[in-house]
Design a protein around this motif. Structure first.
Motif, PDB file in Angstrom:
ATOM      1  N   ARG A 188       0.826  -1.223   0.000  1.00  0.00           N
ATOM      2  CA  ARG A 188       0.000   0.000   0.000  1.00  0.00           C
ATOM      3  C   ARG A 188       0.846   1.253   0.000  1.00  0.00           C
ATOM      4  NH1 ARG A 188      -4.888  -0.254   4.241  1.00  0.00           N
ATOM      5  NH2 ARG A 188      -4.907   1.927   3.598  1.00  0.00           N
ATOM      6  N   GLY A 189       2.053   1.145   0.534  1.00  0.00           N
ATOM      7  CA  GLY A 189       2.947   2.308   0.559  1.00  0.00           C
ATOM      8  C   GLY A 189       3.059   2.885   1.958  1.00  0.00           C
ATOM      9  N   VAL A 190       4.273   2.928   2.462  1.00  0.00           N
ATOM     10  CA  VAL A 190       4.527   3.430   3.810  1.00  0.00           C
ATOM     11  C   VAL A 190       5.475   4.620   3.724  1.00  0.00           C
ATOM     12  CG1 VAL A 190       5.654   2.875   6.015  1.00  0.00           C
ATOM     13  CG2 VAL A 190       4.078   1.225   4.962  1.00  0.00           C
ATOM     14  N   LEU A 191       5.061   5.718   4.327  1.00  0.00           N
ATOM     15  CA  LEU A 191       5.891   6.924   4.309  1.00  0.00           C
ATOM     16  C   LEU A 191       7.120   6.733   5.191  1.00  0.00           C
ATOM     17  CD1 LEU A 191       6.277   9.985   3.611  1.00  0.00           C
ATOM     18  CD2 LEU A 191       4.945  10.480   5.697  1.00  0.00           C
ATOM     19  N   ALA A 192       6.898   6.284   6.419  1.00  0.00           N
ATOM     20  CA  ALA A 192       8.028   6.157   7.347  1.00  0.00           C
ATOM     21  C   ALA A 192       7.911   4.880   8.160  1.00  0.00           C
ATOM     22  CB  ALA A 192       8.090   7.358   8.281  1.00  0.00           C
ATOM     23  N   LEU A 193       9.031   4.186   8.284  1.00  0.00           N
ATOM     24  CA  LEU A 193       9.121   3.015   9.154  1.00  0.00           C
ATOM     25  C   LEU A 193      10.002   3.378  10.343  1.00  0.00           C
ATOM     26  CD1 LEU A 193       8.904  -0.054   9.854  1.00  0.00           C
ATOM     27  CD2 LEU A 193      10.905  -0.409   8.371  1.00  0.00           C
ATOM     28  N   LEU A 194       9.449   3.261  11.553  1.00  0.00           N
ATOM     29  CA  LEU A 194      10.234   3.460  12.763  1.00  0.00           C
ATOM     30  C   LEU A 194      10.589   2.076  13.269  1.00  0.00           C
ATOM     31  CD1 LEU A 194       7.827   6.015  14.535  1.00  0.00           C
ATOM     32  CD2 LEU A 194       9.462   6.431  12.695  1.00  0.00           C
ATOM     33  N   ALA A 195      11.872   1.722  13.252  1.00  0.00           N
ATOM     34  CA  ALA A 195      12.210   0.327  13.531  1.00  0.00           C
ATOM     35  C   ALA A 195      13.204   0.193  14.683  1.00  0.00           C
ATOM     36  CB  ALA A 195      12.738  -0.344  12.264  1.00  0.00           C
ATOM     37  N   ASP A 196      12.927  -0.814  15.510  1.00  0.00           N
ATOM     38  CA  ASP A 196      13.713  -1.203  16.682  1.00  0.00           C
ATOM     39  C   ASP A 196      15.186  -1.443  16.312  1.00  0.00           C
ATOM     40  OD1 ASP A 196      14.707  -2.428  18.971  1.00  0.00           O
ATOM     41  OD2 ASP A 196      13.455  -4.229  18.796  1.00  0.00           O
ATOM     42  N   SER A 197      16.109  -0.744  16.972  1.00  0.00           N
ATOM     43  CA  SER A 197      17.535  -0.867  16.624  1.00  0.00           C
ATOM     44  C   SER A 197      18.354  -1.602  17.680  1.00  0.00           C
ATOM     45  CB  SER A 197      18.133   0.534  16.440  1.00  0.00           C
ATOM     46  OG  SER A 197      17.346   1.312  15.572  1.00  0.00           O
TER      47      SER A 197
END
Ligand SMILES: [Zn+2]
Ligand SMILES: [Zn+2]
Length: 557
Positions: A188-197
Motif C-alpha cells: 500500500r505504501g509506507v511513508l516512514a518506518l520506525l524500527a527497533d535498533s
C-alpha cells in the motif's frame, strides 16, 4: 496539487533515540497528535539516590496541539513505565493490547490514577479511529506476549512503528510476527518506518524462545536442591516455558518479588500463563516442600538493590534462601550499565554455595529483539519511503542506518534522529525543523512518586552544569558526621587548584550545615539528604552561578 508542507507528518522523539529505554515518540499532523509509548529508563548505579528516569513530557503540556491518544506497543517498562507522567502532562485515552493494559492498570493503581484513566483495548488485525488517524495493530513476536507493531494511517501518509520485535518464524501462532500484514502495508505504501535498533549490531537472525528449553531441562535434571529463575517479570513466554519444564520434573512453582507476583497474576487471569493451581505455592510456604520440588521465579535479574534476588544473594530474604545443591538461573540480558552490579550479584550468590547459570555459560536467554537479518526482513517487506531507526543508543541507530544502506535504501531516505529532533516528512521530502525541549526527569527514591525538584532538561544541560555527589557517613547513635564529607563531581568543575578550593569550601559548608540542623532531622536520612541537596545547590549557585545536579548519598554506621 501540492500544499507545501501543510500535510507533512512530523515525528518528534521525546526519548529512546540515543539511549536504552525512555521510549516516547510523538507523531503529529497539523495540530493533531499521537504519542507512541511512554517508557522509563532504569537508573544506573552511577546515579545513587535516583530510582527511575522518565522522559520530560513538557513538549506535550506546553505546546499547542491535541493529543488524541497514547498508543502502547507492548508491556515492557521501557514502553509503559512513564505512562502516568505522560497522562499528567497531557491526558488522553490509552490504547494497548489486553496484556499491556493489564500491566498498565497495576502501575496506575499504584499511583492512584487507575480510576481516571481511559483505557481502550487494541486487538491485532482490528483498526481503530483515533482523531484523524486510523491505527492498525499488527502482531509481532517479542519477549512479552501481546506485542504489536502499529501501522498508523495519517492524512499525510502511513507511519509504521515496529515496536520491539523479532521475526522468529518458529514461534507459536499466538506469538508470531504477522509478516503477511507487514508485506501488505509495503504494497500500500509506507511513508516512514520506525524500527527497533536494539540488536542492530548482532549478525544473523535472533533465535526463538524455544531455544532455551534444553538448557533449562538440563538445569532441572542436575539440580538436587531448589531452582531459582530470575528474568524480567514481563517475560511471560519465558516464564511459561520454564514453568512447563518444572511441571514435567515435578516441581511446584512460587513467584517471589512484587513485580513477579503482580505480572504472573495478570497473565494468569488473561489465560496467558496456564499453571495448574495445585502446582502453585505461596512464597511463605517455600520452606514446607523438599528443596528438589521447588522452582521459584524471583525478580531482580539486574541486581536491583532491594529486589528479591539481591536479598537472597546476601541471605536477607525473609522466606527464601539458597545454599549448596541449589541453582540460580539468570535468564535475562544485562542492561548496559548494570554489568558490575550483576557481576557482584553473581559473586554473592556463589558465596552462598549454590550454582549460578547465566547467558554467558548456557543458553538460558534469547533476545526478544530482531538482529540484522530480522531488520532487513522488516525493511524489505515494508519498503518505506523513509526509515527512522529508533530504540537504541546512538551507535545502534547508526549501525541500523548503515545496514539499511547496504540493503539498498538510498542514504537520503534513512533519517538518523535524536531526542528532541523534529522530522517533517511529506511529498516534498524530508527535513529537520528546529529542535524542541526534550530530556529526562530523575525520580528520587526518598521522594516516592514525586518528581525531584531537579529537572534535567536534557543531557546537554547535565553535561554543561555537571553533577555533584556528596557522600556523608553519619553515626547512627548521634546523627553526627563520622568523617569529613566526600565530594564526587563529574562535569561540574575541573581539577584545577581553584576548584579544589571550591570543593573544600563546600565540604566545610556541609559540616556547618550538618552541625546546625534541627534535632529531628538528625536521625532521618531522607530529611538529611534533602537538606544537603538544597543547601549545596544554593551554595554552588552563589559561588559559581551554576546549578549542578546534586545527589547526596547518606549512609549510617
Ligand atoms: Zn520490549
Ligand atoms: Zn523496548
Amino acid at each position: 496539487m501540492t500544499t507545501g508542507f501543510d500535510d507533512d507528518v512530523r515525528l518528534i522523539p521525546l526519548g529512546g533515540l540515543g539511549e536504552f529505554g525512555l521510549n516516547a515518540m510523538v507523531l503529529e499532523w497539523r495540530e493533531h497528535r499521537l504519542l507512541i509509548d511512554a517508557g522509563v529508563m532504569f537508573a544506573s548505579p552511577e546515579l545513587p539516590g535516583v530510582d527511575a528516569i522518565v522522559p520530560d513530557f513538557a513538549y506535550l503540556a506546553d505546546t499547542p496541539g491535541i493529543l488524541h491518544g497514547i498508543l502502547l506497543t507492548h508491556g515492557h517498562e521501557d514502553h509503559i513505565g512513564a505512562l502516568s507522567f505522560a497522562l499528567q502532562a497531557a491526558p488522553a485515552p490509552v490504547y494497548g493490547t489486553r496484556l499491556t493494559l493489564g500491566f498498565v492498570r497495576r502501575r496506575l493503581q499504584e499511583r492512584g490514577m487507575a480510576s481516571g484513566a481511559d483505557l481502550r483495548t487494541l486487538v491485532a488485525g482490528q483498526a481503530v479511529e483515533v482523531g484523524p488517524f486510523r491505527v492498525h495493530p499488527i502482531h509481532v513476536a517479542h519477549s512479552v506476549l501481546d506485542s504489536v507493531a502499529l501501522a498508523i494511517e495519517t492524512p499525510g501518509g502511513v507511519v509504521l512503528a515496529s515496536g520491539d520485535f523479532k521475526v522468529d518464524p518458529t514461534a507459536a501462532p499466538e506469538e508470531r510476527t504477522d509478516l503477511a500484514a507487514l508485506s501488505a502495508w509495503g504494497d500500500r505504501g509506507v511513508l516512514a518506518l520506525l524500527a527497533d535498533s536494539t540488536n542492530a549490531e548482532q549478525n544473523g537472525w535472533t533465535g526463538c524462545e524455544d531455544d532455551v528449553v534444553p538448557a533449562f531441562e538440563e538445569v532441572f535434571d542436575r539440580t538436587p536442591g531448589r531452582v531459582l529463575v530470575s528474568c524480567f517479570a514481563t517475560s511471560i513466554p519465558r516464564i511459561k516455558r520454564v514453568a512447563e519444564v518444572a511441571g514435567r520434573k515435578g516441581r511446584a512453582i512460587a513467584f517471589v518479588g512484587r513485580r513477579m507476583v503482580d505480572n504472573a497474576e495478570v497473565a494468569q487471569r488473561l489465560g496467558l500463563l496456564p499453571i495448574p493451581p495445585s502446582s502453585l505455592m505461596a512464597p511463605s510456604s517455600l520452606g514446607e516442600l523438599p528443596p528438589h520440588q521447588v522452582l521459584a521465579f524471583v525478580s531482580g535479574s539486574q541486581g536491583e538493590p532491594l529486589s528479591a534476588l539481591s536479598l537472597v544473594s546476601v541471605d536477607e530474604h525473609p522466606t527464601l534462601a539458597v545454599g549448596p545443591g541449589d541453582t540460580v538461573v539468570l535468564s535475562a540480558r544485562v542492561i548496559p550499565g548494570n554489568e558490575r552490579t550483576v557481576s557482584r550479584l553473581i559473586g554473592n550468590l556463589f558465596r552462598r554455595g549454590c550454582d549460578v547459570v547465566h547467558a554467558g555459560t548456557a543458553k538460558v536467554h534469547v533476545s526478544g529483539h530482531g538482529s540484522r537479518a530480522d531488520l532487513v526482513e522488516l525493511l524489505t517487506r515494508v519498503r518505506p519511503r523513509y526509515l527512522v531507526p529508533v530504540h537504541g543508543e546512538y551507535r545502534m541507530l547508526a549501525q541500523h542506518a548503515r545496514l539499511a544502506a547496504q540493503a539498498g535504501l538510498p542514504a537520503d531516505r534513512v533519517l538518523l534522529a535524536e531526542d528532541g529532533d523534529v522530522l517533517s516528512l511529506g511529498s516534498a521530502g524530508a527535513r529537520k525543523l528546529p529542535r524542541v525541549a526534550a530530556g529526562r526527569l530523575l525520580l528520587d527514591r526518598s521522594g516516592g512518586d514525586e518528581i525531584e525538584d531537579v529537572v534535567v532538561r536534557d543531557r546537554r544541560h547535565l553535561s554543561a552544569q555537571g553533577i555533584v555527589v556528596p557522600v556523608l557517613v553519619l553515626e547512627k547513635q548521634t546523627g553526627r558526621l563520622q568523617s569529613p564529607p566526600e565530594m564526587v563531581t563529574r562535569g561540574f568543575v575541573d581539577v584545577s587548584e581553584r576548584s579544589a578550593e571550591l570543593l573544600e569550601d563546600a565540604g566545610r559548608f556541609l559540616v556547618e550545615t550538618m552541625d546546625s540542623r534541627p534535632q529531628e532531622e538528625r536521625f532521618d536520612p531522607a530529611l538529611t539528604r534533602e537538606r544537603v541537596r538544597v543547601e549545596l545547590r544554593r551554595f554552588f549557585k552563589k559561588r559559581t552561578q551554576r546549578r549542578p545536579l546534586v545527589i547526596p548519598v547518606v549512609m549510617e554506621v
